[in-house]
Motif scaffolding. Structure first.
Motif, short mmCIF file in Angstrom:
data_model
loop_
_atom_site.label_atom_id
_atom_site.label_comp_id
_atom_site.label_asym_id
_atom_site.label_seq_id
_atom_site.Cartn_x
_atom_site.Cartn_y
_atom_site.Cartn_z
N LYS A 111 0.83 -1.20 0.00
CA LYS A 111 0.00 0.00 0.00
C LYS A 111 0.87 1.25 0.00
N LEU A 112 1.96 1.22 0.76
CA LEU A 112 2.85 2.38 0.81
C LEU A 112 3.57 2.61 -0.51
N ASN A 113 3.84 1.55 -1.25
CA ASN A 113 4.64 1.66 -2.47
C ASN A 113 3.82 1.53 -3.75
N ARG A 114 2.49 1.67 -3.65
CA ARG A 114 1.68 1.57 -4.86
C ARG A 114 1.99 2.75 -5.79
N LEU A 115 1.87 2.50 -7.07
CA LEU A 115 2.20 3.49 -8.09
C LEU A 115 0.94 4.15 -8.61
N LYS A 116 1.10 5.36 -9.10
CA LYS A 116 -0.02 6.08 -9.70
C LYS A 116 -0.27 5.55 -11.10
N THR A 117 -1.53 5.31 -11.41
CA THR A 117 -1.92 4.85 -12.74
C THR A 117 -2.33 6.05 -13.57
N LEU A 118 -1.64 6.26 -14.68
CA LEU A 118 -1.98 7.35 -15.58
C LEU A 118 -2.96 6.85 -16.62
N GLU A 119 -3.95 7.66 -16.91
CA GLU A 119 -4.92 7.29 -17.93
C GLU A 119 -4.26 7.33 -19.31
N GLU A 120 -4.92 6.68 -20.26
CA GLU A 120 -4.35 6.61 -21.61
C GLU A 120 -4.23 8.00 -22.23
N ASP A 121 -5.20 8.89 -21.96
CA ASP A 121 -5.14 10.25 -22.48
C ASP A 121 -4.48 11.15 -21.43
N GLY A 175 -4.52 -3.28 -19.34
CA GLY A 175 -5.45 -4.09 -18.58
C GLY A 175 -4.87 -4.76 -17.38
N SER A 176 -3.63 -4.50 -17.08
CA SER A 176 -3.01 -5.15 -15.93
C SER A 176 -3.55 -4.59 -14.67
N SER A 177 -3.47 -5.39 -13.64
CA SER A 177 -3.93 -4.98 -12.32
C SER A 177 -2.77 -4.83 -11.37
N GLY A 178 -1.66 -4.41 -11.91
CA GLY A 178 -0.48 -4.31 -11.08
C GLY A 178 -0.46 -3.17 -10.14
N GLY A 179 -1.51 -2.34 -10.18
CA GLY A 179 -1.56 -1.27 -9.19
C GLY A 179 -0.74 -0.09 -9.55
N GLY A 180 -0.70 0.32 -10.77
CA GLY A 180 -0.05 1.57 -11.11
C GLY A 180 0.84 1.46 -12.29
N GLY A 181 1.51 2.58 -12.57
CA GLY A 181 2.41 2.64 -13.70
C GLY A 181 1.79 3.38 -14.85
N ILE A 182 2.53 3.50 -15.93
CA ILE A 182 2.07 4.19 -17.12
C ILE A 182 1.41 3.19 -18.04
N LYS A 183 0.18 3.48 -18.38
CA LYS A 183 -0.55 2.57 -19.23
C LYS A 183 -0.02 2.65 -20.65
N THR A 184 -0.02 1.51 -21.32
CA THR A 184 0.42 1.46 -22.70
C THR A 184 -0.66 0.83 -23.54
N ASP A 185 -0.60 1.09 -24.82
CA ASP A 185 -1.57 0.55 -25.74
C ASP A 185 -1.23 -0.90 -26.03
N ALA A 186 -2.17 -1.79 -25.72
CA ALA A 186 -1.90 -3.22 -25.86
C ALA A 186 -1.67 -3.61 -27.30
N SER A 187 -2.24 -2.84 -28.25
CA SER A 187 -2.06 -3.20 -29.65
C SER A 187 -0.66 -2.92 -30.14
N SER A 188 0.05 -2.02 -29.47
CA SER A 188 1.40 -1.69 -29.90
C SER A 188 2.46 -2.14 -28.93
N THR A 189 2.08 -2.77 -27.82
CA THR A 189 3.05 -3.20 -26.82
C THR A 189 3.72 -4.49 -27.27
N PRO A 190 5.03 -4.54 -27.30
CA PRO A 190 5.71 -5.77 -27.68
C PRO A 190 5.39 -6.89 -26.71
N SER A 191 5.21 -8.07 -27.22
CA SER A 191 4.94 -9.23 -26.38
C SER A 191 6.19 -10.09 -26.25
N LEU A 192 6.13 -11.08 -25.36
CA LEU A 192 7.27 -11.94 -25.10
C LEU A 192 6.99 -13.33 -25.61
#
Length: 677
Positions: A17-27, A421-438
């Protein structure tokens, strides 16, 4: 073992809870503020924040007491050192165009409590900085009228002799802060135009000083007869650099204004570079003129420029210098009053500070309540405390913010991609259509590269392309090889896999980088502590002093190397700091060194302020955090699918309840479930 894990789980959840990250919206461009600032507006805000009273006071003080004419070199080195921190702010401001500056940058990459503490300390820095400038403004104007204002206040208002506060209430300093707050509350355009007017007058005066000063310059003042160019040697130049570094504090107003910039992706980096270049040029040239006009050892530290013109027989020029000094102080004052409410607004908007400060006036599009409340608090500080007591507390919060922003750049650049769509609790959202996969080996597969590869094979009619030459086939092979070897951010680079794969290959993406950043910070603090306290306070023998320096230096460099051998996030369209992690790493080292050079009393006051901030955070912020509320909303209903032995698919929906309560379960059975499930 199970009981140990269950007993530790509340502690783990609390730390998360102390270290959760801010989630930025796509826009990220969406805002309730008004985007109207151009590159010129931002650059002038930055110049106004940096070129203030320091140009008229700091140059003479450092030249006489610390570096001599070599103050020119001190300002040059300080400008380069400030550039490292400014580049980190520029990347974040372009990539995350939200108000809040260092607070916001720390929130999206390091964690909530660290972001709150940074914002809390930056608030105090701006309040003290604005009050100190108002006190200097009042004192400078009072000196022009032969201290009549002070004498009248002490005789007809009041005078007190109390430790740590001023001898008399500075009504003029408080009044100028209240008037400035009133004008800033009218909107960002009014603030910008006021800053334009004062900056134009200040720059005109600087041009006058340079032109007239070079006419009066005498190269003999740098000769050996007067002590030479560097009478205090290299140590004097470096000591002067540490002092001159504070002259460039103020460029963060550009990043703090990114949510009101018309085109932040281009304007923030350009304005940062322009303003820092103009400020460094002004400081270097003015210090050159000053030390060439009169011998450096005869300078008056309190009014060096006006006194230099007076001694050369041009007392009328002192009046022009005084006008320029007051206008320069006005720009710094506006810069502080402009940035402070926006930091408060960002923290209140995220729920970490009282929500009343997040209200934006529908007409002016600025947080009027935050402006008026904190402008009034700043006026109270200027009314009660004297300039010396205020200045002693400056810088520590700013240097701490610089340190965390530099560390955040490293963390953000090497952190693994998170899909929207991740539920990791924060971070900068990225477009899933352009995000490289593994793929299964941890290598990164770029969808756009795959499309290009398919287009290479196919023609318009859908038939396979027939290659006409060997070079075409070779280009395809090289492209396929590049796609295959590109790995995800936070993973070991392919070229280092044969050498370090056995040691680091099994680590999760970003795990080694996170550990290395922690080692970088610890070794940097330890190295600077040995440099600052080793010979004097600790009285270390030469052999142990040298041994500790070597050990901590090696750990610091090894940490940088471990970070560098990992993949960074692919290049974005926005500005990026070059030579990561080396530029942010050495910026961290410099900031920590300067922090440890501050007085013990400053650290005591800093500790008390941090303790007060923790009371605010644990009493209000942690319970009203919007990231925390978002997590709770996501956990209200948990759904899972269970395959029964009969082969039918059961959807189980559970309402999340505290431990010990009965779980209500709804289990509709589907004999032939849809393919989407």
């Amino acid at each position: 073992m199970a009981s140990c894990v269950s007993g530790c789980s509340p502690v783990v959840r609390f730390c998360q809870k102390l270290n959760r990250l801010k989630t930025l919206e796509e826009d990220v461009m969406a805002t309730s503020l008004k985007r109207c600032l151009s590159t010129v507006d931002l650059a002038l805000l930055g110049v106004g924040g940096m070129v203030g009273s320091g140009l008229y006071v700091l140059t003479g003080t450092v030249a006489k007491d610390t570096a001599g004419p070599a103050v020119v070199v001190s300002f040059l080195i300080a400008g380069v050192a400030s550039l490292m921190a400014a580049l980190c702010y520029a990347e974040f401001g372009a990539r995350v165009p939200k108000t809040g500056s260092a607070y916001m940058f720390t929130y999206v990459s390091v964690g909530e409590i660290w972001a709150f503490l940074i914002g809390w300390n930056v608030i105090l820095e701006y309040m003290i900085g604005g009050a100190a400038v108002a006190r200097a403004w009042s004192g400078y104007l009072d000196s022009i009228f032969n201290h009549r204002i002070q004498n009248f206040t002490e005789s007809h208002v009041m005078r007190w002799d109390v430790p740590f506060i001023a001898h008399y209430p500075d009504l003029l300093a408080a009044a100028i802060l209240l008037v400035a707050s009133f004008f800033i509350s009218f909107g960002v355009r009014v603030s910008s135009w006021l800053n334009h007017i004062f900056s134009a007058i200040s720059m005109a005066v600087i041009v006058f000083i340079l032109v007239f000063g070079f006419v009066l310059a005498d190269p003999a003042n740098w000769s050996a007869r007067e002590g030479g160019f560097a009478p205090f040697g290299v140590s004097g130049i470096m000591a002067g650099t540490a002092t001159c570094f504070y002259a460039f504090v103020g460029f963060d107003v550009i990043a703090a204004s990114s949510e009101e910039a018309s085109n932040p992706q281009k304007a923030i980096p350009a304005a940062t570079a322009i303003s820092l270049g103009m400020a460094a040029t002004a400081y270097v040239l003015v210090s050159t003129v000053l030390t060439l006009m009169v011998p450096w050892h005869t300078l008056d530290p309190n009014s060096a420029l006006s006194d230099a013109f007076f001694r050369r027989g041009y007392s009328w020029a002192g009046f022009i210098v005084a006008v320029g000094s007051i206008c320069a102080m006005n720009t710094v004052l506006l810069s502080n009053l402009f940035s402070l409410p926006r930091i408060v607004y960002a923290m209140a908007e995220d729920g970490l500070f009282f929500s009343v400060f997040s209200r934006v006036n529908p007409v002016t599009k600025v947080p009027v309540i935050a402006i008026l409340v904190f402008g009034s608090l700043m006026a109270v500080l200027a009314l009660i405390f004297d300039l010396e007591a205020l200045v002693q507390f400056l810088s520590i919060g700013t240097l701490l913010a610089y340190t965390f922003v530099a560390a955040s750049i490293i963390v953000l650049r090497f952190q693994p991609d998170k899909s929207s769509g991740s539920s990791g609790g924060g971070g900068i959202k990225t477009d899933a259509s352009s995000t490289p996969s593994l793929n299964q080996s941890g290598q990164q597969v770029d969808p756009s590269a795959a499309v290009n590869e398919t287009q290479t094979f196919a023609q318009d009619g859908g038939e396979m392309k027939e290659y006409e030459s060997f070079s075409d086939k070779l280009q395809l092979v090289e492209r396929q090889k590049a796609v295959k070897e590109r790995r995800a951010p936070g993973l070991l680079k392919a070229c280092w896999e044969p050498y370090l794969g056995r040691i680091l290959g099994d680590c999760e993406p970003g795990e080694v980088v996170a550990f290395s950043v922690l080692a970088l910070m610890v070794s940097g603090v330890s190295l600077c502590a040995v440099l600052v306290f080793g010979n004097n306070q600790l009285n270390l023998p030469l052999w142990s002093f040298t041994l500790l320096l070597v050990i901590f230096s090696l750990v610091f460099l090894l940490s940088l190397a471990l970070i560098w051998v990992h993949e960074q996030q692919p290049n974005h369209k926005t500005f990026q700091v070059p030579l990561v992690p080396f530029v942010p790493g050495f910026s961290i080292l410099l900031n920590v060194f300067l922090m440890l050079k501050l007085s013990p009393l400053t650290w005591i006051r800093f500790t008390i302020w941090v303790a007060a901030g923790l009371l605010v955070y644990f009493g209000y912020g942690i319970w009203h955090s919007k990231e925390g509320l978002r997590e709770q909303q996501g956990q209200d209903v948990a759904a899972r699918y269970v395959v029964l032995p009969s082969g039918s698919l059961v959807e189980t929906v559970q309402n999340v309840q505290p431990e010990g309560h009965t779980l209500s379960t709804h289990t509709p059975t589907h004999d032939n479930p849809p393919a989407s499930r």
